[in-house]
Design a protein around this motif. Structure first.
Motif, PDB file in Angstrom:
ATOM      1  N   TRP A 579       3.933   2.248  17.965  1.00 40.17           N
ATOM      2  CA  TRP A 579       4.947   1.210  17.906  1.00 40.17           C
ATOM      3  C   TRP A 579       4.642   0.307  16.725  1.00 40.17           C
ATOM      4  O   TRP A 579       3.496  -0.120  16.548  1.00 40.17           O
ATOM      5  CB  TRP A 579       4.966   0.409  19.204  1.00 40.17           C
ATOM      6  N   PRO A 580       5.617  -0.007  15.902  1.00 40.18           N
ATOM      7  CA  PRO A 580       5.349  -0.923  14.778  1.00 40.18           C
ATOM      8  C   PRO A 580       4.966  -2.303  15.281  1.00 40.18           C
ATOM      9  O   PRO A 580       5.542  -2.813  16.243  1.00 40.18           O
ATOM     10  CB  PRO A 580       6.680  -0.951  14.026  1.00 40.18           C
ATOM     11  N   GLN A 581       3.985  -2.897  14.609  1.00 41.23           N
ATOM     12  CA  GLN A 581       3.571  -4.251  14.936  1.00 41.23           C
ATOM     13  C   GLN A 581       4.211  -5.233  13.969  1.00 41.23           C
ATOM     14  O   GLN A 581       4.593  -4.864  12.860  1.00 41.23           O
ATOM     15  CB  GLN A 581       2.046  -4.348  14.881  1.00 41.23           C
ATOM     16  N   PRO A 582       4.351  -6.495  14.391  1.00 38.39           N
ATOM     17  CA  PRO A 582       5.001  -7.477  13.514  1.00 38.39           C
ATOM     18  C   PRO A 582       4.376  -7.533  12.129  1.00 38.39           C
ATOM     19  O   PRO A 582       3.159  -7.693  11.984  1.00 38.39           O
ATOM     20  CB  PRO A 582       4.798  -8.794  14.273  1.00 38.39           C
ATOM     21  N   GLY A 583       5.219  -7.357  11.107  1.00 37.83           N
ATOM     22  CA  GLY A 583       4.764  -7.454   9.729  1.00 37.83           C
ATOM     23  C   GLY A 583       3.917  -6.297   9.253  1.00 37.83           C
ATOM     24  O   GLY A 583       3.352  -6.336   8.168  1.00 37.83           O
ATOM     25  N   GLN A 584       3.876  -5.219  10.036  1.00 37.07           N
ATOM     26  CA  GLN A 584       2.952  -4.128   9.709  1.00 37.07           C
ATOM     27  C   GLN A 584       3.401  -3.305   8.514  1.00 37.07           C
ATOM     28  O   GLN A 584       2.579  -2.789   7.772  1.00 37.07           O
ATOM     29  CB  GLN A 584       2.803  -3.215  10.934  1.00 37.07           C
ATOM     30  N   GLY A 585       4.700  -3.148   8.326  1.00 36.33           N
ATOM     31  CA  GLY A 585       5.164  -2.208   7.315  1.00 36.33           C
ATOM     32  C   GLY A 585       4.971  -0.789   7.808  1.00 36.33           C
ATOM     33  O   GLY A 585       4.585  -0.536   8.940  1.00 36.33           O
ATOM     34  N   THR A 586       5.223   0.186   6.964  1.00 41.31           N
ATOM     35  CA  THR A 586       5.089   1.591   7.376  1.00 41.31           C
ATOM     36  C   THR A 586       3.627   1.958   7.539  1.00 41.31           C
ATOM     37  O   THR A 586       2.752   1.354   6.946  1.00 41.31           O
ATOM     38  CB  THR A 586       5.745   2.513   6.338  1.00 41.31           C
ATOM     39  N   PRO A 587       3.318   2.954   8.380  1.00 41.28           N
ATOM     40  CA  PRO A 587       1.927   3.303   8.659  1.00 41.28           C
ATOM     41  C   PRO A 587       1.142   3.646   7.393  1.00 41.28           C
ATOM     42  O   PRO A 587       1.648   4.291   6.482  1.00 41.28           O
ATOM     43  CB  PRO A 587       2.051   4.526   9.586  1.00 41.28           C
ATOM     44  N   ASP A 588      -0.094   3.228   7.371  1.00 44.48           N
ATOM     45  CA  ASP A 588      -0.995   3.475   6.245  1.00 44.48           C
ATOM     46  C   ASP A 588      -1.600   4.871   6.387  1.00 44.48           C
ATOM     47  O   ASP A 588      -2.272   5.164   7.374  1.00 44.48           O
ATOM     48  CB  ASP A 588      -2.094   2.409   6.262  1.00 44.48           C
ATOM     49  N   PRO A 589      -1.379   5.777   5.421  1.00 44.33           N
ATOM     50  CA  PRO A 589      -1.918   7.133   5.547  1.00 44.33           C
ATOM     51  C   PRO A 589      -3.403   7.229   5.222  1.00 44.33           C
ATOM     52  O   PRO A 589      -4.000   8.292   5.373  1.00 44.33           O
ATOM     53  CB  PRO A 589      -1.086   7.923   4.521  1.00 44.33           C
ATOM     54  N   ASP A 590      -4.034   6.167   4.772  1.00 38.40           N
ATOM     55  CA  ASP A 590      -5.430   6.206   4.357  1.00 38.40           C
ATOM     56  C   ASP A 590      -6.333   6.530   5.543  1.00 38.40           C
ATOM     57  O   ASP A 590      -6.378   5.769   6.519  1.00 38.40           O
ATOM     58  CB  ASP A 590      -5.812   4.851   3.759  1.00 38.40           C
ATOM     59  N   PRO A 591      -7.114   7.633   5.525  1.00 39.36           N
ATOM     60  CA  PRO A 591      -7.982   7.972   6.651  1.00 39.36           C
ATOM     61  C   PRO A 591      -9.123   6.984   6.829  1.00 39.36           C
ATOM     62  O   PRO A 591      -9.781   6.979   7.875  1.00 39.36           O
ATOM     63  CB  PRO A 591      -8.509   9.374   6.288  1.00 39.36           C
ATOM     64  N   ASN A 592      -9.383   6.149   5.824  1.00 36.49           N
ATOM     65  CA  ASN A 592     -10.457   5.169   5.923  1.00 36.49           C
ATOM     66  C   ASN A 592      -9.953   3.798   6.372  1.00 36.49           C
ATOM     67  O   ASN A 592     -10.682   2.805   6.302  1.00 36.49           O
ATOM     68  CB  ASN A 592     -11.162   5.029   4.568  1.00 36.49           C
ATOM     69  N   ARG A 593      -8.713   3.734   6.838  1.00 35.10           N
ATOM     70  CA  ARG A 593      -8.148   2.433   7.202  1.00 35.10           C
ATOM     71  C   ARG A 593      -8.769   1.922   8.500  1.00 35.10           C
ATOM     72  O   ARG A 593      -9.296   2.691   9.313  1.00 35.10           O
ATOM     73  CB  ARG A 593      -6.638   2.531   7.357  1.00 35.10           C
ATOM     74  N   ASN A 594      -8.663   0.623   8.678  1.00 35.54           N
ATOM     75  CA  ASN A 594      -9.080  -0.027   9.919  1.00 35.54           C
ATOM     76  C   ASN A 594      -8.031   0.260  10.995  1.00 35.54           C
ATOM     77  O   ASN A 594      -6.905  -0.220  10.932  1.00 35.54           O
ATOM     78  CB  ASN A 594      -9.220  -1.531   9.671  1.00 35.54           C
ATOM     79  N   LEU A 595      -8.387   1.071  11.991  1.00 29.26           N
ATOM     80  CA  LEU A 595      -7.434   1.503  13.009  1.00 29.26           C
ATOM     81  C   LEU A 595      -7.000   0.380  13.938  1.00 29.26           C
ATOM     82  O   LEU A 595      -5.948   0.474  14.574  1.00 29.26           O
ATOM     83  CB  LEU A 595      -8.055   2.627  13.856  1.00 29.26           C
TER      84      LEU A 595
END
Length: 732
Positions: A579-595
């Motif tokens: 589910w999109p969170q407020p202000g999130q924008g589209t999902p980040d494809p970076d595998p090193n992102r903070n989940l």
């Protein structure tokens, strides 16, 4: 109406996390809120005899709290999601926006406490004070799962005994108890009206205007004597110990609601009436301190009969203002104030035709502020028009549950909380026999500000304007035209089958809408069906234009037809597993992102404004703090899908003012949000500002979890669990 709490959890189980909204959703609190129609809310809402000023826009030596959208906090239930907390001796000073001799203050004091607000005008302390109490607040509806204790605010009014002019300084000082001040209403109260010629005064029948003796029989005798005429309620305070019944073909009139006051929790209780009842110009103040649905603790319970009216009333501290059943055809309810009810403000409970509810002000309802519920027979050709609704703290601002040819037009709704939308058009039946939506349902020219909420029963957000095929398909023609939706914390328009059975939503057109600063998406489509959108413009969209993921999965598609003139919301959220969170924008494809960043977070407890979402908002300077002196405490984040988490980074605010401390933390995980296993047993983790106040936790290889839980059992620096930021990574 209470929102059904027996739902199965939504497939995308979301938890309330809204503190991040402070940074991602532009708020429309302003420095001055004039609740009559203004340029900002053109033609929406009631024309009111008072002007409201938000405490957070005033001068203060107190503490501003909020904004916050997390259910169960003082800020989240406040107007504008902000307020001012005053310790004893502290003040908030308003600049009077108009000539006024009367003041109403929305406030909260701690549970179990009472006290006084001192009042100053241009620095001069008045002899008159405002009594404040928690007696009518802190309502617990334990049978509504997820609702917790709510209804924190109350209203207290005062005739100042003098006139203040626009620009004068009016200060409120907490004399002897902590007071959270939300908003002040400035009003020029008229003088008491004179007795109409030929009327029957209740005092002539023995009523006691000093309120020492029971005046119930005097009111009954006056009503019997005045058939076809007017019962006069002179200035005074009258006490009734039981309800009135058999009221018909009579006018009950006071000298104005600032002057004629009736103290009772049950004013009229009757199943039917021949009609012609007109009630106007006095106050009814109840003593309802909890919600008991089986009790008729209402100003009107039942029927006034055809051709009746209610106007110029001040209704407060009741369960429901008007719970209307039976024949109320062509009833007019206008120019009233309904405050601090533990349930609905007004519920048109089936069978009525031609009812007009208009130009009323409602604040701090414990359920739907205005509702039509078509039980037994449909409400038909009835409307809610040009009403102002503020802070319903459990359900919707305006709710239409079934009915034929219903209109919701020109209303201003703000700050819904917990289980509701600003406006809900629904086939949720609650009981049978229910009559679903039919004919044409018109939703026109309304303004919704900060409406919609994270539903704690669904663990799922609700849109500002919701069309809900809860128990049956929506086959009525639903016309949604020229509405303005501002600062919705989640979506603007939601189409859903809330009962989880996948009923379709059909025959919907949305024309001429303006959407500003919606937290997630413009359209949240979760049901099969179709809608046409024309001339819908959006700006400041938090994540994407459209979320189109029908629930249950594979239950059918929702077709959005572009009728032309749409702008600012063309993108589609690409991943139905999150589910999109407020202000999130589209999902980040970076595998090193903070989940964990921006994900919904909950906790077993939190302290004041230090809510669970503060630990996933990307800002280590803001933080979650658990309830104090209550170890162990747990904090949980939903990552959205099962992830092989290998590393956690735990942070506290980096400021040296925090000082070094050690927290004892256990790590647990779950794939379903129900059954948790221990990933790492309780261990000590050192947080030292000299090294960034950060602790890194390595998790075993192959740790698959969706719900990450940290349980804190000790803290050497403070008697509570504390996290400035919790980060989760796939990389070791």
């Amino acid at each position: 109406m209470q929102y059904d709490s027996t739902l199965p959890g939504h497939v995308r189980r979301m938890s309330a996390r809204t503190a991040v909204l402070a940074a991602t959703v532009a708020l429309a609190a302003g420095t001055l809120v004039a609740l009559a129609p203004t340029a900002a809310h053109a033609a929406a809402g009631a024309t009111l005899p008072f002007t409201s000023v938000e405490a957070e826009s005033a001068t203060t030596d107190g503490t501003r709290i909020g904004p916050d959208y997390t259910q169960g906090t003082l800020a989240s239930e406040a107007s504008g999601r902000q307020a001012v907390r005053l310790e004893a001796g502290r003040r908030v000073e308003f600049t009077a926006p108009r000539t006024a001799n009367a003041l109403n203050v929305a406030y909260s004091v701690p549970d179990g406490r009472s006290g006084t607000l001192n009042v100053y005008v241009n620095g001069q302390k008045l002899a008159r004070t405002i009594a404040v109490t928690s007696k009518y607040s802190y309502v617990d509806t334990g049978w509504i799962a997820g609702s917790r204790t709510h209804h924190f605010y109350d209203n207290a009014r005062l005739l100042l005994g003098r006139t203040v002019r626009a620009g004068d300084k009016v200060a409120l000082e907490a004399a002897d108890v902590q007071v959270t001040v939300d908003v002040a209403d400035f009003e020029q109260a008229p003088d008491a009206a004179q007795q109409p010629a030929g009327s029957v005064s209740v005092t002539a029948k023995g009523a006691d205007p000093a309120g020492q003796r029971d005046s119930t029989q005097a009111f009954r005798d006056a009503i019997a004597a005045a058939q076809g005429g007017v019962v006069w309620i002179p200035p005074g305070d009258y006490r009734l110990t039981s309800s009135l019944s058999g009221v018909q073909n009579v006018t009950l009139q006071g000298a104005g609601h600032w002057h004629s006051v009736v103290h009772t929790s049950r004013f009229i209780d009757q199943p039917s009436s021949s009609g012609g009842v007109h009630i106007k110009d006095f106050a009814v103040l109840g003593e309802v301190t909890e919600r008991v649905d089986s009790n008729p603790d209402n100003f009107v319970n039942g029927s006034l009969g055809p051709g009746s009216s209610v106007s110029g009333m001040w209704l407060q501290h009741l369960k429901v203002g008007l719970w209307l059943t039976g024949n109320n055809d062509n009833l007019v309810v206008e120019d009233n104030r309904i405050l601090d009810t533990t349930a609905d403000g007004l519920n048109l409970n089936g069978t009525a035709r031609g009812v007009r509810v208009r130009n009323n002000f409602l604040r701090n309802q414990g359920d739907d502020s205005l509702a039509m519920w078509s039980l037994y027979a449909p409400d038909t050709d009835s409307s809610f028009e040009n009403n102002t609704v503020s802070q319903p703290n459990l359900a919707n601002g305006i709710a239409i549950y079934g009915g034929t040819d219903i209109t919701v037009r020109g209303n201003l709704v703000s700050d819904t909380n917990a289980l509701g939308s600003g406006i809900a058009i629904s086939n949720q039946k609650f009981l049978d026999p229910f009559h679903p939506l039919a004919g044409t349902i018109t939703v026109d020219g309304n303004t919704l500000v900060r409406t919609g909420a994270m539903n704690p029963n669904w663990n799922h957000p609700m849109g500002a304007l919701r069309v809900d095929s809860y128990d049956s398909a929506i086959d009525a023609t639903v016309r949604i035209t020229d509405n303005t939706i501002t600062d919705s914390p989640y979506s603007a328009f939601e189409f859903v089958s809330g009962g989880g059975r996948g009923h379709p939503v059909r025959n919907v057109t949305v024309d001429g809408a303006t959407v500003r600063n919606t937290g997630t998406v413009v359209v949240q489509a979760e049901a099969q069906g179709a809608a046409v959108f024309r001339d819908v413009t959006a700006s400041g969209v938090g994540a994407a234009g459209v979320y189109n993921c029908p629930y249950p999965a594979n239950s059918g598609t929702f077709t959005l037809t572009d009728g032309g003139g749409n702008s600012g919301w063309s993108s589609t959220w690409p991943d139905c597993s999150t589910w999109p969170q407020p202000g999130q924008g589209t999902p980040d494809p970076d595998p090193n992102r903070n989940l964990a960043k921006g994900r919904p977070a909950t906790a077993t407890g939190s302290q004041d404004v230090y809510t669970p979402g503060k630990a996933v908002d990307g800002d280590a300077d803001s933080y979650w703090e658990s309830a104090n002196n209550a170890f162990p405490q747990s904090w949980t984040v939903d990552l959205g899908s099962v992830q092989a988490v290998r590393r956690l980074v735990l942070k506290l605010p980096p400021s040296s003012a925090w000082g070094a401390r050690t927290q004892t933390i256990a790590v647990l995980g779950s794939t379903d949000g129900s059954t948790y296993r221990t990933v790492l047993g309780a261990r000590d983790y050192r947080f030292d500002p000299a090294t960034g106040n950060t602790a890194t936790v390595a998790l075993p290889d192959g740790t698959g979890l969706r719900h990450l839980r940290l349980t804190v059992s000790a803290n050497t620096g403070w008697p509570a669990g504390q996290f400035g930021e919790v980060e989760a990574y796939l990389t070791p």
